[in-house]
Design a protein around this motif. Structure first.
Motif, short mmCIF file in Angstrom:
data_model
loop_
_atom_site.label_atom_id
_atom_site.label_comp_id
_atom_site.label_asym_id
_atom_site.label_seq_id
_atom_site.Cartn_x
_atom_site.Cartn_y
_atom_site.Cartn_z
N VAL A 294 2.84 7.34 9.39
CA VAL A 294 2.09 6.26 8.76
C VAL A 294 2.47 6.15 7.28
CG1 VAL A 294 -0.22 5.43 8.13
CG2 VAL A 294 0.19 6.40 10.40
N THR A 295 2.70 7.28 6.62
CA THR A 295 3.05 7.27 5.21
C THR A 295 4.40 6.60 4.94
OG1 THR A 295 3.96 9.50 5.42
CG2 THR A 295 1.68 9.31 4.66
N GLU A 296 5.21 6.44 5.96
CA GLU A 296 6.52 5.80 5.82
C GLU A 296 6.46 4.29 6.03
OE1 GLU A 296 9.28 9.48 7.47
OE2 GLU A 296 8.61 7.95 8.88
N LEU A 297 5.32 3.78 6.43
CA LEU A 297 5.19 2.36 6.72
C LEU A 297 4.83 1.57 5.46
CD1 LEU A 297 3.10 2.54 10.03
CD2 LEU A 297 5.58 2.26 9.81
N SER A 298 5.30 0.33 5.40
CA SER A 298 4.93 -0.56 4.30
C SER A 298 3.48 -1.00 4.48
CB SER A 298 5.84 -1.79 4.31
OG SER A 298 5.57 -2.59 5.46
N GLY A 299 2.94 -1.67 3.48
CA GLY A 299 1.58 -2.16 3.57
C GLY A 299 1.38 -3.12 4.73
N GLY A 300 2.36 -4.02 4.92
CA GLY A 300 2.28 -4.97 6.04
C GLY A 300 2.34 -4.27 7.38
N MET A 301 3.19 -3.25 7.48
CA MET A 301 3.30 -2.51 8.74
C MET A 301 2.02 -1.70 9.01
SD MET A 301 7.28 -1.39 8.45
CE MET A 301 7.46 -0.68 10.06
N LYS A 302 1.41 -1.18 7.95
CA LYS A 302 0.13 -0.45 8.14
C LYS A 302 -0.95 -1.40 8.64
CE LYS A 302 0.99 3.15 4.75
NZ LYS A 302 0.71 3.64 3.39
N GLN A 303 -0.95 -2.63 8.12
CA GLN A 303 -1.92 -3.63 8.58
C GLN A 303 -1.69 -3.95 10.06
OE1 GLN A 303 -4.34 -4.25 6.72
NE2 GLN A 303 -4.97 -6.37 6.70
N LYS A 304 -0.43 -4.08 10.45
CA LYS A 304 -0.10 -4.33 11.86
C LYS A 304 -0.51 -3.14 12.72
CE LYS A 304 3.91 -7.22 10.83
NZ LYS A 304 5.38 -7.27 10.88
N LEU A 305 -0.33 -1.93 12.22
CA LEU A 305 -0.73 -0.74 12.96
C LEU A 305 -2.25 -0.71 13.16
CD1 LEU A 305 -0.05 1.95 14.31
CD2 LEU A 305 -0.17 3.02 12.03
N ALA A 306 -2.99 -1.07 12.12
CA ALA A 306 -4.45 -1.12 12.24
C ALA A 306 -4.86 -2.14 13.31
CB ALA A 306 -5.09 -1.47 10.90
N LEU A 307 -4.18 -3.26 13.36
CA LEU A 307 -4.45 -4.26 14.39
C LEU A 307 -4.13 -3.70 15.77
CD1 LEU A 307 -5.27 -7.13 15.20
CD2 LEU A 307 -2.90 -7.82 14.78
N ALA A 308 -2.98 -3.02 15.90
CA ALA A 308 -2.59 -2.43 17.18
C ALA A 308 -3.64 -1.42 17.65
CB ALA A 308 -1.22 -1.76 17.07
N GLN A 309 -4.16 -0.62 16.71
CA GLN A 309 -5.20 0.35 17.07
C GLN A 309 -6.44 -0.35 17.60
OE1 GLN A 309 -5.27 2.32 13.21
NE2 GLN A 309 -4.55 4.22 14.17
N ALA A 310 -6.80 -1.47 16.98
CA ALA A 310 -7.97 -2.22 17.43
C ALA A 310 -7.74 -2.84 18.81
CB ALA A 310 -8.32 -3.30 16.41
N LEU A 311 -6.48 -3.17 19.11
CA LEU A 311 -6.17 -3.85 20.37
C LEU A 311 -6.00 -2.90 21.56
CD1 LEU A 311 -3.66 -6.53 19.08
CD2 LEU A 311 -6.03 -6.88 19.82
#
Length: 124
Positions: A17-34
């Motif tokens: 997660v620390t290697e992801l950009s801000g936009g990718m972290k936001q997408k990851l948060a969405l994926a977790q919710a989905l």
């Protein structure tokens, strides 16, 4: 997996997660919710703090969900409302909340953001 792919994260599965950009972290948060495949998804300012490219990508992901699940989101950005909303709940301090369609909302914004400047006489 398919959830990561639907959020634009294909090929990023092995990154920390620390290697992801801000936009990718936001997408990851969405994926977790989905992951739980919810019928309703609540998002608070989903595109805040994203650069233009990441915001466009994120809005594209959310727009593909229209009609498949209910999205409830807060936003101050008209472009997000136009793209994602069918109805708008207008909340303003001290006033009764109003439910509007997107066109009514746009009209209300034009009224709220327009004013006439009275010409003033300038004395020299």
């Amino acid at each position: 997996g398919p959830v990561l792919a639907s959020c634009g994260l294909s090929g990023e599965e092995t990154k920390k997660v620390t290697e992801l950009s801000g936009g990718m972290k936001q997408k990851l948060a969405l994926a977790q919710a989905l992951i739980a495949n919810p019928d309703i998804l609540m998002l608070d300012e989903p595109c805040s703090n994203l650069d233009l490219k990441s915001r466009r990508e994120f809005l594209e992901i959310l727009s593909r969900m229209k009609g498949k699940r209910t999205l409830i989101l807060t936003s101050h950005r008209l472009e997000e409302v136009r793209l994602l909303a069918q109805r708008v709940l207008w909340l303003e301090e001290g006033q009764i909340p109003r439910i509007l369609n997107v066109k009514e909302f746009e009209g209300l914004l034009r009224l709220e953001n327009s004013w006439e400047l009275e010409p003033k006489e300038i004395k020299v």
